[in-house]
Design an enzyme around this catalytic site. Structure first.
Site, PDB file in Angstrom:
ATOM      1  N   SER A  57       0.847  -1.205   0.000  1.00 15.47           N
ATOM      2  CA  SER A  57       0.000   0.000   0.000  1.00 15.47           C
ATOM      3  C   SER A  57       0.876   1.245   0.000  1.00 15.47           C
ATOM      4  O   SER A  57       0.406   2.341  -0.300  1.00 15.47           O
ATOM      5  CB  SER A  57      -0.921   0.003   1.229  1.00 15.47           C
ATOM      6  OG  SER A  57      -0.187  -0.210   2.414  1.00 15.47           O
ATOM      7  N   ASP A  95       5.772  -7.207   2.815  1.00 18.80           N
ATOM      8  CA  ASP A  95       4.872  -7.577   1.724  1.00 18.80           C
ATOM      9  C   ASP A  95       5.670  -7.929   0.468  1.00 18.80           C
ATOM     10  O   ASP A  95       6.611  -7.219   0.098  1.00 18.80           O
ATOM     11  CB  ASP A  95       3.965  -6.361   1.421  1.00 18.80           C
ATOM     12  CG  ASP A  95       2.568  -6.764   1.023  1.00 18.80           C
ATOM     13  OD1 ASP A  95       2.303  -7.972   0.882  1.00 18.80           O
ATOM     14  OD2 ASP A  95       1.725  -5.858   0.879  1.00 18.80           O
ATOM     15  N   GLU A 126      -0.024 -12.145  -1.787  1.00 19.53           N
ATOM     16  CA  GLU A 126      -1.413 -12.234  -2.228  1.00 19.53           C
ATOM     17  C   GLU A 126      -1.564 -13.511  -3.033  1.00 19.53           C
ATOM     18  O   GLU A 126      -0.747 -13.791  -3.919  1.00 19.53           O
ATOM     19  CB  GLU A 126      -1.763 -11.017  -3.096  1.00 19.53           C
ATOM     20  CG  GLU A 126      -1.730  -9.724  -2.311  1.00 19.53           C
ATOM     21  CD  GLU A 126      -2.126  -8.509  -3.152  1.00 19.53           C
ATOM     22  OE1 GLU A 126      -2.669  -8.681  -4.269  1.00 19.53           O
ATOM     23  OE2 GLU A 126      -1.890  -7.385  -2.678  1.00 19.53           O
ATOM     24  N   GLU A 193      -9.130  -9.851   2.983  1.00 20.83           N
ATOM     25  CA  GLU A 193      -9.466  -8.459   2.670  1.00 20.83           C
ATOM     26  C   GLU A 193     -10.813  -8.409   1.940  1.00 20.83           C
ATOM     27  O   GLU A 193     -11.013  -9.089   0.915  1.00 20.83           O
ATOM     28  CB  GLU A 193      -8.366  -7.822   1.793  1.00 20.83           C
ATOM     29  CG  GLU A 193      -8.708  -6.384   1.421  1.00 20.83           C
ATOM     30  CD  GLU A 193      -7.540  -5.567   0.891  1.00 20.83           C
ATOM     31  OE1 GLU A 193      -6.401  -6.065   0.866  1.00 20.83           O
ATOM     32  OE2 GLU A 193      -7.774  -4.400   0.509  1.00 20.83           O
TER      33      GLU A 193
HETATM   34  O1  KIV Z   1      -0.436  -3.494   1.443  1.00 20.87           O
HETATM   35  C1  KIV Z   1      -1.153  -3.403   2.442  1.00 20.87           C
HETATM   36  O2  KIV Z   1      -1.114  -2.435   3.205  1.00 20.87           O
HETATM   37  C2  KIV Z   1      -2.062  -4.499   2.715  1.00 20.87           C
HETATM   38  C3  KIV Z   1      -3.149  -4.243   3.696  1.00 20.87           C
HETATM   39  C4  KIV Z   1      -4.289  -3.606   2.990  1.00 20.87           C
HETATM   40  C5  KIV Z   1      -3.567  -5.452   4.409  1.00 20.87           C
HETATM   41  O3  KIV Z   1      -1.970  -5.530   2.133  1.00 20.87           O
END
Ligand code: KIV
Length: 276
Positions: A57, A95, A126, A193
């Site tokens: 994000s 992430d 994901e 989500e």
């Molecule tokens: O990238 C992010 O911040 C996320 C959240 C929305 C869980 O994956």
């Protein structure tokens, strides 16, 4: 400038996958939040946030892109290293950005970078059941994985929009099967989500591992929000499942504490932040 009070870790005890599993077993909810730099990570940690996600994000709320797709490994490794320096006892999750786990070899290489260079303690990717082989390969190397299901922002152009997932019975069944397959492959945590609250409840009950929700109702084991959304500073419209905790808190640290407390007590998310 943060005061010394605000950067004192709330518990002093490190949050681990084992402690989150224990919390799930005992029915204790936990709070997660994104962060992108050391100062916010330290504040979140001191406010009692258990899991800090360096989410892709960052492409939208920090870099100003319209999606998370332009985010690269370099960006996430850089921001994860900043956060890991600031976080005290919280678990740091990094992430895996768009296409960084397209093959099992790339996934192994990039997850290792997030842990070695970034200091992440768990990586998030994901996925659907199609990523089970990747999760299994990471798991086999001792890399903890959080599998992100439901709305997958990296697939926005394929799906067509940022919209709720799993509403129709077939889609709900597929999500339950994907969640089970990814857990079976070794995922240590699941993140849901934008899925209906009743479906999230079923997946949370079915899973042995902790389940974190965002726009997934109150029955998940933990909740997560994007930091800038819960401070009300994301430009444009705030997602309906989020809440501005700053507005009534009088300061950022109090907002973080109030969010953590609201998650633990089950007062956030309310029905107005959930989908059916
Ligand atoms: O990238 C992010 O911040 C996320 C959240 C929305 C869980 O994956």
């Amino acid at each position: 400038m943060a005061t010394s009070k605000t950067i004192t870790p709330a518990t002093g005890r490190r949050v681990t996958l084992a402690s989150l599993r224990k919390a799930k077993g005992e029915g204790r909810r936990f709070a997660a939040l994104t962060a992108y730099d050391a100062s916010f990570a330290a504040l979140e940690d001191a406010a009692g946030i258990e899991v800090i996600l360096v989410g892709d994000s960052l492409g939208m709320v920090v870099q100003g892109h319209r999606s998370t797709i332009p985010v690269t490994m370099e960006h996430v490794v850089y921001h994860t290293a900043l956060v890991a320096r600031g976080a005290g006892s919280a678990l740091v999750m990094g992430d895996m950005p768009f296409m960084s786990f397209a093959t099992v070899d790339e996934a192994r290489h990039n997850a290792a970078r997030l842990m070695q260079e970034g200091g992440a303690e768990i990586v998030k990717l994901e996925g659907t059941g199609a990523q089970a082989e990747t999760v299994e390969a990471l798991s086999a190397q001792g890399i903890p994985v959080c599998a992100h299901l439901g709305l997958r922002p990296q697939a926005v152009h394929k799906v067509g929009a940022y919209k709720i997932q799993g509403r129709e019975p077939e889609a709900a069944q597929a999500l339950m099967e994907d969640a089970a397959a990814l857990e079976q492959a070794g995922a240590d945590m699941l993140l849901l989500e934008c899925v209906p609250a009743t479906l999230a409840k079923k997946i949370t009950e079915q899973a042995q591992v902790p389940v974190i929700g965002i726009g997934a109702g109150v029955h998940c084991d933990g909740q997560i929000l994007v930091l800038y959304d819960m401070l009300g500073i994301t430009p444009g419209r705030r997602p309906s499942f989020s809440k501005d905790f700053l507005i009534d808190s009088g300061g950022i640290f109090a907002a973080l504490q109030n969010y953590a407390e609201a998650v633990r007590s089950g007062t956030f998310p309310g029905p107005e932040h959930a989908f059916e």
